[in-house]
Design a protein around this motif. Structure first.
Motif, PDB file in Angstrom:
ATOM      1  N   PHE A  40      59.023 -36.609  45.798  1.00 32.43           N
ATOM      2  CA  PHE A  40      58.597 -36.263  47.160  1.00 32.43           C
ATOM      3  C   PHE A  40      58.664 -37.479  48.084  1.00 32.43           C
ATOM      4  N   VAL A  41      58.131 -38.616  47.617  1.00 39.01           N
ATOM      5  CA  VAL A  41      58.092 -39.817  48.452  1.00 39.01           C
ATOM      6  C   VAL A  41      59.500 -40.309  48.764  1.00 39.01           C
ATOM      7  N   GLN A  42      60.354 -40.384  47.745  1.00 32.91           N
ATOM      8  CA  GLN A  42      61.716 -40.872  47.982  1.00 32.91           C
ATOM      9  C   GLN A  42      62.494 -39.933  48.888  1.00 32.91           C
ATOM     10  N   SER A  43      62.331 -38.631  48.686  1.00 28.10           N
ATOM     11  CA  SER A  43      63.035 -37.659  49.531  1.00 28.10           C
ATOM     12  C   SER A  43      62.576 -37.765  50.974  1.00 28.10           C
ATOM     13  N   LEU A  44      61.281 -38.003  51.169  1.00 28.43           N
ATOM     14  CA  LEU A  44      60.744 -38.149  52.524  1.00 28.43           C
ATOM     15  C   LEU A  44      61.395 -39.330  53.242  1.00 28.43           C
ATOM     16  N   PHE A  45      61.567 -40.430  52.533  1.00 30.54           N
ATOM     17  CA  PHE A  45      62.236 -41.596  53.103  1.00 30.54           C
ATOM     18  C   PHE A  45      63.684 -41.267  53.463  1.00 30.54           C
ATOM     19  N   HIS A  46      64.429 -40.706  52.487  1.00 30.48           N
ATOM     20  CA  HIS A  46      65.848 -40.407  52.714  1.00 30.48           C
ATOM     21  C   HIS A  46      66.044 -39.440  53.879  1.00 30.48           C
ATOM     22  N   THR A  47      65.258 -38.370  53.908  1.00 26.67           N
ATOM     23  CA  THR A  47      65.411 -37.348  54.943  1.00 26.67           C
ATOM     24  C   THR A  47      65.041 -37.902  56.315  1.00 26.67           C
ATOM     25  N   SER A  48      63.948 -38.638  56.387  1.00 29.01           N
ATOM     26  CA  SER A  48      63.513 -39.191  57.673  1.00 29.01           C
ATOM     27  C   SER A  48      64.544 -40.137  58.255  1.00 29.01           C
ATOM     28  N   PHE A  49      65.044 -41.050  57.440  1.00 34.17           N
ATOM     29  CA  PHE A  49      66.008 -42.027  57.933  1.00 34.17           C
ATOM     30  C   PHE A  49      67.364 -41.394  58.238  1.00 34.17           C
ATOM     31  N   THR A  50      67.764 -40.397  57.461  1.00 38.41           N
ATOM     32  CA  THR A  50      69.058 -39.753  57.698  1.00 38.41           C
ATOM     33  C   THR A  50      69.063 -38.984  59.010  1.00 38.41           C
ATOM     34  N   PHE A  51      68.002 -38.225  59.276  1.00 36.40           N
ATOM     35  CA  PHE A  51      67.994 -37.369  60.464  1.00 36.40           C
ATOM     36  C   PHE A  51      67.424 -38.056  61.695  1.00 36.40           C
ATOM     37  N   GLN A  52      67.223 -39.359  61.619  1.00 38.69           N
ATOM     38  CA  GLN A  52      66.961 -40.141  62.820  1.00 38.69           C
ATOM     39  C   GLN A  52      68.270 -40.695  63.399  1.00 38.69           C
ATOM     40  N   LEU A  53      69.355 -40.501  62.671  1.00 43.56           N
ATOM     41  CA  LEU A  53      70.661 -40.957  63.152  1.00 43.56           C
ATOM     42  C   LEU A  53      71.168 -40.030  64.248  1.00 43.56           C
ATOM     43  N   SER A  54      72.071 -40.537  65.067  1.00 50.12           N
ATOM     44  CA  SER A  54      72.776 -39.678  66.022  1.00 50.12           C
ATOM     45  C   SER A  54      74.088 -39.255  65.383  1.00 50.12           C
ATOM     46  N   PHE A  55      74.431 -37.977  65.543  1.00 50.39           N
ATOM     47  CA  PHE A  55      75.633 -37.428  64.921  1.00 50.39           C
ATOM     48  C   PHE A  55      76.684 -37.141  65.983  1.00 50.39           C
ATOM     49  N   CYS A  56      77.863 -37.765  65.785  1.00 52.87           N
ATOM     50  CA  CYS A  56      78.972 -37.557  66.719  1.00 52.87           C
ATOM     51  C   CYS A  56      79.784 -36.316  66.361  1.00 52.87           C
ATOM     52  N   ARG A  57      79.719 -35.936  65.089  1.00 50.45           N
ATOM     53  CA  ARG A  57      80.447 -34.747  64.618  1.00 50.45           C
ATOM     54  C   ARG A  57      79.488 -33.847  63.865  1.00 50.45           C
ATOM     55  N   THR A  58      79.842 -32.603  63.728  1.00 48.46           N
ATOM     56  CA  THR A  58      78.974 -31.637  63.043  1.00 48.46           C
ATOM     57  C   THR A  58      79.669 -30.959  61.861  1.00 48.46           C
ATOM     58  N   GLU A  59      80.909 -31.321  61.581  1.00 48.50           N
ATOM     59  CA  GLU A  59      81.648 -30.693  60.476  1.00 48.50           C
ATOM     60  C   GLU A  59      81.465 -31.507  59.198  1.00 48.50           C
ATOM     61  N   ILE A  60      80.692 -30.973  58.259  1.00 47.21           N
ATOM     62  CA  ILE A  60      80.414 -31.656  56.996  1.00 47.21           C
ATOM     63  C   ILE A  60      81.469 -31.260  55.976  1.00 47.21           C
ATOM     64  N   ASN A  61      82.247 -32.224  55.545  1.00 46.00           N
ATOM     65  CA  ASN A  61      83.326 -31.967  54.584  1.00 46.00           C
ATOM     66  C   ASN A  61      82.754 -31.900  53.173  1.00 46.00           C
ATOM     67  N   TYR A  62      81.862 -30.905  52.968  1.00 45.43           N
ATOM     68  CA  TYR A  62      81.112 -30.798  51.728  1.00 45.43           C
ATOM     69  C   TYR A  62      80.627 -29.365  51.601  1.00 45.43           C
ATOM     70  N   PHE A  63      79.920 -29.040  50.511  1.00 45.90           N
ATOM     71  CA  PHE A  63      79.433 -27.670  50.358  1.00 45.90           C
ATOM     72  C   PHE A  63      77.912 -27.573  50.473  1.00 45.90           C
ATOM     73  N   PHE A  64      77.231 -28.689  50.722  1.00 48.42           N
ATOM     74  CA  PHE A  64      75.800 -28.656  51.042  1.00 48.42           C
ATOM     75  C   PHE A  64      75.435 -29.921  51.801  1.00 48.42           C
ATOM     76  N   CYS A  65      74.246 -29.927  52.380  1.00 49.28           N
ATOM     77  CA  CYS A  65      73.795 -31.077  53.167  1.00 49.28           C
ATOM     78  C   CYS A  65      73.287 -32.161  52.236  1.00 49.28           C
ATOM     79  N   ASP A  66      74.051 -33.232  52.126  1.00 43.56           N
ATOM     80  CA  ASP A  66      73.681 -34.349  51.273  1.00 43.56           C
ATOM     81  C   ASP A  66      73.799 -35.639  52.078  1.00 43.56           C
ATOM     82  N   ILE A  67      73.235 -36.712  51.562  1.00 44.68           N
ATOM     83  CA  ILE A  67      73.157 -37.953  52.338  1.00 44.68           C
ATOM     84  C   ILE A  67      74.529 -38.557  52.651  1.00 44.68           C
ATOM     85  N   PRO A  68      75.398 -38.830  51.659  1.00 46.50           N
ATOM     86  CA  PRO A  68      76.684 -39.483  51.978  1.00 46.50           C
ATOM     87  C   PRO A  68      77.535 -38.743  53.013  1.00 46.50           C
ATOM     88  N   PRO A  69      77.731 -37.412  52.898  1.00 49.67           N
ATOM     89  CA  PRO A  69      78.544 -36.740  53.920  1.00 49.67           C
ATOM     90  C   PRO A  69      77.899 -36.737  55.302  1.00 49.67           C
TER      91      PRO A  69
END
Length: 308
Positions: free
Chosen positions: A152-181
């Motif tokens: 829970f704690v590690q996921s909270l860190f990863h999710t918070s920091f990932t979704f504080q980013l600004s996204f220039c594109r919205t097309e994820i070249n993947y089959f689920f929402c993961d950190i690297p893509p």
């Protein structure tokens, strides 16, 4: 920076391919795998709860592993299966956040749980006289609670920091929402995110893998030392099966999460991620339960009672 990211209302999951004939085949294959995964892991939980003789630390941890596999397969599989059939491949911003958070909680917790299970087997085989006193009910609950809290704690860190980013594109070249893509889509500086990902995953997955390796080293050494005529060969065979799953699981995780984002190839990463999101949850019931004579006996008794 946060304002730019919240301007995004949805993402597009590209999936695997756009070829219709391939999509149908993939849908059938992955749907069957998902059904088998659910059935296999539900059976583990049902048999463990039904038979008081299986109310032991090993089966307690195995039931939790089955629960992890059920939940995080369900977090990924339904949306992935819809990509094969639906023209609309979008996923809402909120759903993407939720999917990534839940997946990170469970995959991180499962890594720790595999280390706990290896330690449990080490104590049972190498220190059988002290096993009962060490692996008390309270200690088992503390171990599994620690795995959940860590995830829970590690996921909270990863999710918070990932979704504080600004996204220039919205097309994820993947089959689920993961950190690297998702980091690939950002026009912000992702160096801090990469450092957090590398540090946490290196500590969590790397530490868990090291515990598993050390435990199985002593297990194998002990089996050779006492030279068990029958049980030894069977236990050695089981250890080999466990080690194969261990190699596939941790190897794919290391490949995905312990590389710089700049050298990630989403095409290659998709194949690797299928291993720990699809294949491993299906293999775990086979490796950890169907090869266990005590569990198989309990499963047959449950079936016979159900049809009486």
């Amino acid at each position: 920076m946060l304002q730019n990211s919240t301007a995004v209302t949805s993402f597009i999951l590209v999936g695997f391919t756009n070829r219709k004939e391939v999509l149908i085949v993939l849908f059938i294959i992955f749907c069957l795998i998902y059904i088998f995964t659910l059935l296999g892991n539900v059976c583990i939980i049902a048999v463990t709860c039904w038979n008081p003789g299986l109310h032991k630390p090993m089966y307690f941890f195995l039931a939790n592993l089955a629960l992890f596999d059920i939940i995080y397969s369900t977090v990924i599989a339904p949306k992935m299966l819809s990509l094969f059939l639906m023209k609309d491949k979008s996923i809402s911003y909120t759903a993407c956040v939720s999917q990534m958070f839940l997946f990170a909680v469970l995959i991180t917790s499962e890594s720790v749980l595999l280390a706990i299970m290896a330690y449990d087997r080490y104590l049972a085989i190498c220190n059988p006289l002290r096993y009962s006193s060490i692996m008390s009910t309270r200690f088992c609950m503390q171990l599994i609670s620690g795995a959940y809290i860590n995830g829970f704690v590690q996921s909270l860190f990863h999710t918070s920091f990932t979704f504080q980013l600004s996204f220039c594109r919205t097309e994820i070249n993947y089959f689920f929402c993961d950190i690297p893509p998702l980091l690939k889509l950002s026009c912000s500086d992702t160096s801090v995110n990469e450092m957090i990902l590398f540090t946490f995953c290196g500590f969590n997955e790397g530490g868990s893998a090291l515990v598993v390796l050390i435990c199985y080293f002593f297990i194998v050494f002990s089996l050779f030392k006492i030279r068990l005529a029958h049980g030894g060969s069977k236990a050695a065979s089981t250890c080999v099966s466990h080690f194969v799953v261990f190699t596939l699981y941790y190897g794919s995780l290391f490949f995905i999460y312990l590389r710089p984002t700049t050298i990630h190839s989403m095409e290659v990463d998709r194949v690797a991620s299928v291993v720990y999101t699809v294949a491993i949850p299906m293999l775990n019931p086979i490796i950890y339960s169907l090869r266990n004579s005590e569990f198989k006996s309990s499963f047959k008794k449950l079936l016979s009672c159900s049809f009486l």
